[in-house]
Enzyme design. Structure first.
Site, PDB file in Angstrom:
ATOM      1  N   CYS A   1       0.911  -1.029   0.027  1.00 48.17           N
ATOM      2  CA  CYS A   1       0.031  -0.164   0.124  1.00 48.17           C
ATOM      3  C   CYS A   1       0.869   1.273   0.069  1.00 48.17           C
ATOM      4  O   CYS A   1       1.962   1.452  -0.896  1.00 48.17           O
ATOM      5  CB  CYS A   1      -0.996  -0.145   1.047  1.00 48.17           C
ATOM      6  SG  CYS A   1      -0.298  -0.129   2.695  1.00 48.17           S
TER       7      CYS A   1
ATOM      8  N   ARG B   1      -2.304  -1.120   5.383  1.00 45.49           N
ATOM      9  CA  ARG B   1      -3.794  -1.656   4.551  1.00 45.49           C
ATOM     10  C   ARG B   1      -3.102  -3.140   3.959  1.00 45.49           C
ATOM     11  O   ARG B   1      -3.772  -4.017   3.930  1.00 45.49           O
ATOM     12  CB  ARG B   1      -3.981  -0.702   3.750  1.00 45.49           C
ATOM     13  CG  ARG B   1      -4.676   0.416   3.920  1.00 45.49           C
ATOM     14  CD  ARG B   1      -5.214   1.407   3.084  1.00 45.49           C
ATOM     15  NE  ARG B   1      -4.059   2.155   2.377  1.00 45.49           N
ATOM     16  CZ  ARG B   1      -4.187   2.879   1.319  1.00 45.49           C
ATOM     17  NH1 ARG B   1      -5.511   2.949   0.725  1.00 45.49           N
ATOM     18  NH2 ARG B   1      -2.840   3.549   0.816  1.00 45.49           N
TER      19      ARG B   1
END
Length: 437
Positions: free
Chosen positions: A385, A390
């Site tokens: 990410c 994430r």
């Protein structure tokens, strides 16, 4: 637990009138129906759907092909949000629909479905234990734990898959423990992510520093480490590092702090300092393949597309270069050759992977969006990410889904784009050829 009292957007009188129309059947009736002609909705908690057994049951999981729509979500969804959820779940209004969960929940969901034009709804009132077919579950569901499981562990009970060599419960967040000090899960320690990430790229700290921190928390390789966060991406970031270090048993609280609050369980204030510096028992990292750097990411991209996926867990606008997603990251775009793995509305959210109550979406939902981009469990798959949070979340979800050759690309877009010689791209792009698995 979340109340089943309907909100004003779904008036109780409407529910009552619709509920009276719902028919009931047994699991035996269901077994004789062609699965392609019907749709089955499991309206229980995602934890039970994933594989955790309900009270008094000997087996958890769900009926093969069942779609998970927890009836408790209905209270927090507007009609528009419910419609979007049903579209995402690919609910077909023309098909006979069968629900199973507790009676209150199934009646509530039945009524809500009928407000959306899904009229042919039947309720199965039996316990799932009466289902004589085989149930499906996440291959490693035990590592994505429920608040009830955490509560039992904290209270010294021996739930299913209880820790074998002691446990450490840790709340993870960025910065000082302001919210933690006001209220946290009993016995939880606190980990500031600044301690496990380092500037300038916010990659993991050195192996020596990571070893020091893990020892300070009293964690050995055979300690069960249970992680949660107000933002569970922080907890997932710590989870990937614990697994990289070599902790054999890392658990993530499904839904994080929100799930604990929704369950109505007690909390405590102030700082826990129950830390005893211990020897980890292994050289760190014991699993170096779980977190990779730029050289390994580049090596992945030299393999054929069907053999690898460097997966961008970023918004579509980040992926095509409309925005970097971060105030401190200036370059925009994607790593050339990477595939889009979805994310959420911005760099701080993961709606594409999370249910309305912030628990993990079903493996069926996640598989569907990855399949479109030729991201498969047979490949060498690494998630990235901006700086790793994430990506760590989806890494952990893939882990409990049973995917094996997976990793987090630690540097992500931030470090990759920081070197202008690294190939990047912007602009719209179509998915590669779709595969089935």
């Amino acid at each position: 637990m979340m109340s089943f009292i309907p909100k004003a957007v779904f008036p109780a009188i409407v529910f009552a009138s619709f509920s009276a129309q719902a028919t009931t059947i047994s699991f035996n009736d269901l077994l004789v129906k062609p699965t392609s002609d019907i749709q089955i909705i499991d309206c229980r908690s995602s934890n039970h759907y994933n594989g955790w057994a309900e009270d008094g049951a000997t087996q958890g999981g769900h009926i093969p092909g069942a779609i998970n729509i927890d009836a408790n979500w209905i209270n927090d969804l507007s009609p528009e949000s419910l419609q979007a959820l049903l579209t995402e779940k690919q609910i077909d209004a023309s098909k006979p629909t069968y629900l199973y969960c507790n009676e209150t929940g199934s009646q509530l969901l039945s009524s809500a479905l009928k407000t959306q034009g899904i009229k042919n709804v039947s309720i199965i009132k039996e316990s799932l234990q009466n289902y004589t077919g085989e149930l499906e579950a996440l291959p490693k569901f035990q590592y994505l734990v429920s608040p009830q499981w955490v509560k039992d562990v904290v209270e010294g009970k021996q739930p299913e898959f209880a820790p074998k060599k002691g446990y450490k419960l840790v709340e993870v967040a960025w910065g000082p423990p302001s919210k933690y000090l006001a209220s946290h899960i009993p016995t939880a320690l606190y980990l500031n992510t600044n301690r496990i990430e380092s500037e300038p790229w916010w990659n993991r700290v050195s192996d020596e520093k990571l070893t020091e921190i893990i020892r300070e928390f009293g964690i050995r390789y055979d300690t069960t480490v249970i992680l949660y966060g107000r933002d569970n991406t922080a907890a997932a970031r710590a989870a990937s590092m614990m697994m990289y270090a070599g902790v054999d048993d890392v658990r993530l609280l499904n839904g994080g702090w929100t799930s604990w609050v929704n369950a109505g369980f007690t909390t405590e204030p102030l700082l826990n300092t129950n830390k005893t510096n211990v020897d980890f028992g292994k050289a760190i990292p014991a699993n170096p393949e779980l977190i990779i750097d730029i050289p390994e990411a580049k090596a992945m991209l030299t393999k054929p597309e069907d053999e690898q996926s460097l997966v961008s867990i970023r918004t579509w606008d980040e992926y095509i270069g409309v925005t970097s997603g971060y105030r401190y990251i200036k370059p925009k775009g994607r790593i050339e050759g990477s595939k889009w793995g979805h994310a959420g509305s911005d760099a701080n959210h993961l709606e594409d992977f999370r249910n309305p109550d912030l628990t993990m979406k079903s493996a069926k939902d996640i598989t569907r969006i990855w399949q479109k981009w030729n991201i498969t469990p047979a490949q060498d798959v690494s998630f990235y990410c901006g700086t790793g949070w994430r990506a760590s979340s989806t890494f952990f979800y893939a882990y409990v889904m049973g995917w094996k050759n997976i990793s987090v690309f630690d540097g992500g877009w931030y470090e990759w784009s920081g070197d202008k010689s690294n190939p990047t791209n912007t602009g719209d792009i179509k998915p590669p050829h779709t595969v089935t698995f």
